[in-house]
Design a protein around this motif. Structure first.
Motif, mmCIF file in Angstrom:
data_model
loop_
_atom_site.group_PDB
_atom_site.id
_atom_site.type_symbol
_atom_site.label_atom_id
_atom_site.label_comp_id
_atom_site.label_asym_id
_atom_site.label_seq_id
_atom_site.Cartn_x
_atom_site.Cartn_y
_atom_site.Cartn_z
ATOM 1 N N THR A 422 0.830 -1.001 0.256
ATOM 2 C CA THR A 422 -0.466 -0.486 -0.436
ATOM 3 C C THR A 422 0.732 1.179 0.679
ATOM 4 O OG1 THR A 422 -1.824 -1.561 0.761
ATOM 5 C CG2 THR A 422 -1.885 1.067 1.256
ATOM 6 N N TYR A 423 1.472 1.589 0.857
ATOM 7 C CA TYR A 423 3.216 2.742 0.792
ATOM 8 C C TYR A 423 3.347 2.375 -1.044
ATOM 9 C CZ TYR A 423 6.716 5.318 2.834
ATOM 10 O OH TYR A 423 7.485 6.217 2.124
ATOM 11 N N ILE A 424 3.873 2.135 -1.222
ATOM 12 C CA ILE A 424 4.564 1.841 -2.119
ATOM 13 C C ILE A 424 3.363 2.407 -3.342
ATOM 14 C CG2 ILE A 424 5.349 0.974 -4.639
ATOM 15 C CD1 ILE A 424 6.398 -1.704 -2.221
ATOM 16 N N HIS A 425 2.264 1.566 -3.279
ATOM 17 C CA HIS A 425 1.171 2.233 -4.387
ATOM 18 C C HIS A 425 1.016 3.636 -4.124
ATOM 19 C CE1 HIS A 425 0.821 -1.001 -7.065
ATOM 20 N NE2 HIS A 425 0.896 -2.445 -5.944
ATOM 21 N N ARG A 426 1.368 3.784 -3.087
ATOM 22 C CA ARG A 426 0.727 5.886 -2.446
ATOM 23 C C ARG A 426 1.982 6.340 -2.971
ATOM 24 N NH1 ARG A 426 -1.551 5.511 3.210
ATOM 25 N NH2 ARG A 426 -4.258 4.694 3.426
ATOM 26 N N ALA A 427 3.222 5.945 -2.295
ATOM 27 C CA ALA A 427 3.823 7.225 -2.945
ATOM 28 C C ALA A 427 4.209 7.078 -4.191
ATOM 29 C CB ALA A 427 5.258 6.305 -2.243
ATOM 30 N N GLY A 428 3.480 5.963 -4.940
ATOM 31 C CA GLY A 428 4.076 5.884 -6.798
ATOM 32 C C GLY A 428 3.290 6.925 -7.320
ATOM 33 N N ARG A 429 2.080 7.871 -6.172
ATOM 34 C CA ARG A 429 0.949 9.024 -7.493
ATOM 35 C C ARG A 429 3.122 10.082 -7.407
ATOM 36 N NH1 ARG A 429 0.046 5.896 -9.697
ATOM 37 N NH2 ARG A 429 0.890 4.331 -8.367
ATOM 38 N N THR A 430 3.364 10.010 -6.804
ATOM 39 C CA THR A 430 4.897 10.704 -7.700
ATOM 40 C C THR A 430 5.887 11.037 -7.423
ATOM 41 O OG1 THR A 430 5.956 12.982 -5.967
ATOM 42 C CG2 THR A 430 5.457 11.007 -4.529
ATOM 43 N N ALA A 431 6.552 11.413 -7.945
ATOM 44 C CA ALA A 431 8.262 10.646 -8.335
ATOM 45 C C ALA A 431 8.656 10.410 -9.452
ATOM 46 C CB ALA A 431 8.698 10.290 -7.101
ATOM 47 N N ARG A 432 6.713 10.568 -10.124
ATOM 48 C CA ARG A 432 7.347 9.940 -11.684
ATOM 49 C C ARG A 432 8.159 9.972 -12.808
ATOM 50 N NH1 ARG A 432 2.653 6.666 -10.714
ATOM 51 N NH2 ARG A 432 2.082 5.935 -13.154
ATOM 52 N N ALA A 433 7.767 9.119 -13.760
ATOM 53 C CA ALA A 433 9.585 9.741 -14.726
ATOM 54 C C ALA A 433 10.185 10.076 -14.641
ATOM 55 C CB ALA A 433 8.243 9.768 -15.901
ATOM 56 N N GLY A 434 10.393 9.626 -13.410
ATOM 57 C CA GLY A 434 12.244 9.970 -13.396
ATOM 58 C C GLY A 434 12.422 11.752 -12.581
ATOM 59 N N GLN A 435 11.162 12.215 -12.165
ATOM 60 C CA GLN A 435 10.967 13.097 -11.899
ATOM 61 C C GLN A 435 11.153 13.242 -10.001
ATOM 62 O OE1 GLN A 435 10.489 16.765 -13.499
ATOM 63 N NE2 GLN A 435 10.872 14.983 -15.117
ATOM 64 N N ALA A 436 11.142 14.408 -8.826
ATOM 65 C CA ALA A 436 11.569 14.510 -7.603
ATOM 66 C C ALA A 436 10.225 14.305 -7.136
ATOM 67 C CB ALA A 436 12.500 15.470 -7.957
ATOM 68 N N GLY A 437 10.069 13.590 -6.125
ATOM 69 C CA GLY A 437 8.335 14.206 -4.606
ATOM 70 C C GLY A 437 8.969 13.224 -3.666
ATOM 71 N N ARG A 438 8.174 13.665 -2.961
ATOM 72 C CA ARG A 438 8.068 13.384 -1.582
ATOM 73 C C ARG A 438 6.930 12.836 -1.078
ATOM 74 N NH1 ARG A 438 8.974 19.684 0.778
ATOM 75 N NH2 ARG A 438 7.445 19.307 -1.331
ATOM 76 N N CYS A 439 7.027 11.918 0.422
ATOM 77 C CA CYS A 439 5.824 10.833 0.397
ATOM 78 C C CYS A 439 5.990 11.469 2.014
ATOM 79 C CB CYS A 439 5.679 10.042 0.613
ATOM 80 S SG CYS A 439 4.728 8.590 0.951
#
Length: 518
Positions: A422-439
């Motif tokens: 669940t954590y992986i799928h939630r966190a995966g809404r950001t930092a997509r396609a090589g972009q930076a993101g925060r969880c």
């Protein structure tokens, strides 16, 4: 529950032999479109119009196994992090391979667990398929089944004044699409009741978000599809004198005598299957349902659970009773960046979103997205979120699987996820396609230890504490008290309306009560 049972059994469940020697996607590099071997020039233009200049590693790896030397001799199991480009990884080679044969029939089926995800995948296909003369259909129950049938099935033109035999008309029904993207329920509706709908020409079956589709029965769609395929291939090609669509050029006729190597007991050409997930199951019992042919595993590194490379994880320690205030303070520090806030249930999603909107002076546009809403409401909300008209989306886990929204900078776990999947799928809404993101994950003190163990399953030992200004929390205390009172009144009002509607719909409201409103 499936994730818990899988965790309990992981020591005893054997790893299938073909999973022990996967292809490591990280060994591949991005490939510019003009250097991609055998890519149809028309598809190159379509990809450039979508903003692509190169393919990501997982897309290059799948291309090699489908268009390159592999040429789909084996079924593919793709275990790659969220946001790595799995949709285009299968869409592009399927479109290229189907384009080499000029015939209109349903030859590729993509099955996904939710309507919203299916719509998203259909858009990817629709952006490239028309460039090579292919048509894409959608079967998700978003419109009436009659409207879907009119889009999927081509009826013969009938001349006025001529009496036609109904059986002849049925024989002349044809598919209007080459590729169909569907949810299991609506797929079964068409299989069971739509005249002219057939899977007898199917060449490719994609099972996206495999874990979820195998976990839930979904009206036994998978055994039904596989049974239809096996029976139709056997009747159409009893002597295996078949047509094979070459990815490299024109249609070739291949005559087979005896048993083809690797295809003992199977018809040729066979149905090619591609199964995908960011958290692909290793359970032999579940995978056996797919009836995979010499499967080949493509995965990212040796770890089963992987987070996006450019993701930063943070934990925010909260006082239990003031948790909403910590969330409000965090949203203020993020200064209007596009965020998704995840809760543990649709009810929690609704109440949290309602509460946040009672903080009248936040100056942040906040909407909810959950299974409690009707499809058209969710679609409208998602469109506004993509356009930047909404800054914060409060969501249940309906949003976690595969949904791609450009520009999501932050994911916030308001409720700590129970499982690493669940954590992986939630966190995966950001930092997509090589972009930076925060969880960010909001935690009560007693949840910190368990959360640390959770992240260790993805080899993530870097999750520093994130602090919000204490004066920011204090400044919202009085507003919070008022917002809680408004929430209580709102919940009472909604409960009353639900009960009243229930009584009305069941015919239990007396006439004088019905007229009392007037």
């Amino acid at each position: 529950m499936e994730e818990a049972s899988e965790h309990n059994k992981k020591q005893s469940v054997p790893v299938l032999p073909w999973m022990r020697s996967p292809i490591d996607v990280t060994l591949f590099h991005e490939c510019p479109l003009n250097l991609l071997p055998f890519l149809d020039p028309r598809l190159e233009v379509a990809l450039e119009n979508m903003g692509f200049t190169s393919l990501f590693p997982v897309q290059v790896a799948v291309w090699q196994e489908t268009i390159g030397p592999g040429s789909c001799e084996r079924d593919l199991c793709i275990n790659s992090p969220t946001g790595s480009g799995k949709t285009l990884a299968y869409a592009l080679p399927i479109v290229q391979m189907l384009s080499t044969r000029a015939v209109r029939c349903l030859r590729a089926l993509v099955v996904l667990p939710t309507r919203d995800l299916a719509v998203q995948v259909k858009e990817v296909f629709a952006a490239i398929a028309p460039a090579v003369g292919l048509s894409v259909g959608l079967a998700v129950g978003q419109s009436s089944i009659a409207d879907e049938i009119s889009e999927l099935i081509k009826r013969p033109k009938l001349e006025a004044g001529i009496c036609y035999d109904p059986e002849d008309i049925l024989l002349d029904l044809e598919s209007s699409v080459d590729i169909l993207v569907a949810t299991p329920g609506r797929l079964m509706d068409h299989i069971n009741s739509t005249k002219g709908f057939t899977l007898e020409h199917l060449c490719y079956l994609v099972v996206d978000e495999t874990d979820r589709l195998l976990r839930e029965a979904y009206q036994s769609w998978l055994p039904t599809v596989l049974q239809l395929i096996h029976s139709s291939v056997g009747s159409l090609f009893p002597h295996a004198n078949t047509f094979f669509s070459s990815p490299f050029g024109s249609l070739k006729t291949i005559r087979r005598s005896g048993v083809e190597r690797g295809f003992k007991g199977k018809s040729y050409p066979r149905l090619v299957k591609m199964v995908l997930s960011a958290t692909l199951t290793q359970d032999p019992g579940k995978l056996s349902q797919l009836d995979l042919h010499h499967p080949l595993l493509l995965t990212t590194g040796q770890r089963r659970y992987q987070l996006p490379e450019q993701l930063e994880s943070f934990k925010l320690i909260c006082e239990s009773k003031l948790k909403p205030l910590y969330l409000v303070a965090l949203l203020q520090t993020l200064q209007g960046e596009k965020c998704i806030v995840f809760t543990s249930s649709v009810e929690s999603t609704h109440r949290l979103c309602t509460l946040l909107n009672f903080f009248g002076d936040l100056q942040i546009k906040i909407k909810e997205y959950s299974g409690l809403q009707r499809q058209f409401v969710r679609s409208k909300t998602l469109k506004a979120f993509r356009a930047g008209e909404i800054e914060v989306l409060v969501s249940s886990d309906a949003m976690t699987r595969g949904m791609d929204v450009e520009g999501v900078r932050n994911v916030i776990n308001y409720d700590v996820p129970a499982y690493i999947k669940t954590y992986i799928h939630r966190a995966g809404r950001t930092a997509r396609a090589g972009q930076a993101g925060r969880c960010f994950t909001l935690l009560r003190k007693e949840e910190v230890k368990r959360f640390k163990k959770l992240l260790q399953k993805a080899d993530n030992n870097s999750c520093p504490v994130y602090s919000v200004p204490s004066d920011s929390i204090e400044s919202f205390r009085s507003t919070y008290t008022s917002a809680l009172e408004k929430l209580k009144e709102s919940v009472k009002s909604e409960t009353y309306r639900k009960h009243k509607f229930k009584f009305k719909s069941s015919g239990m409201v007396k006439g004088k009560e019905k007229n009392s409103k007037v």
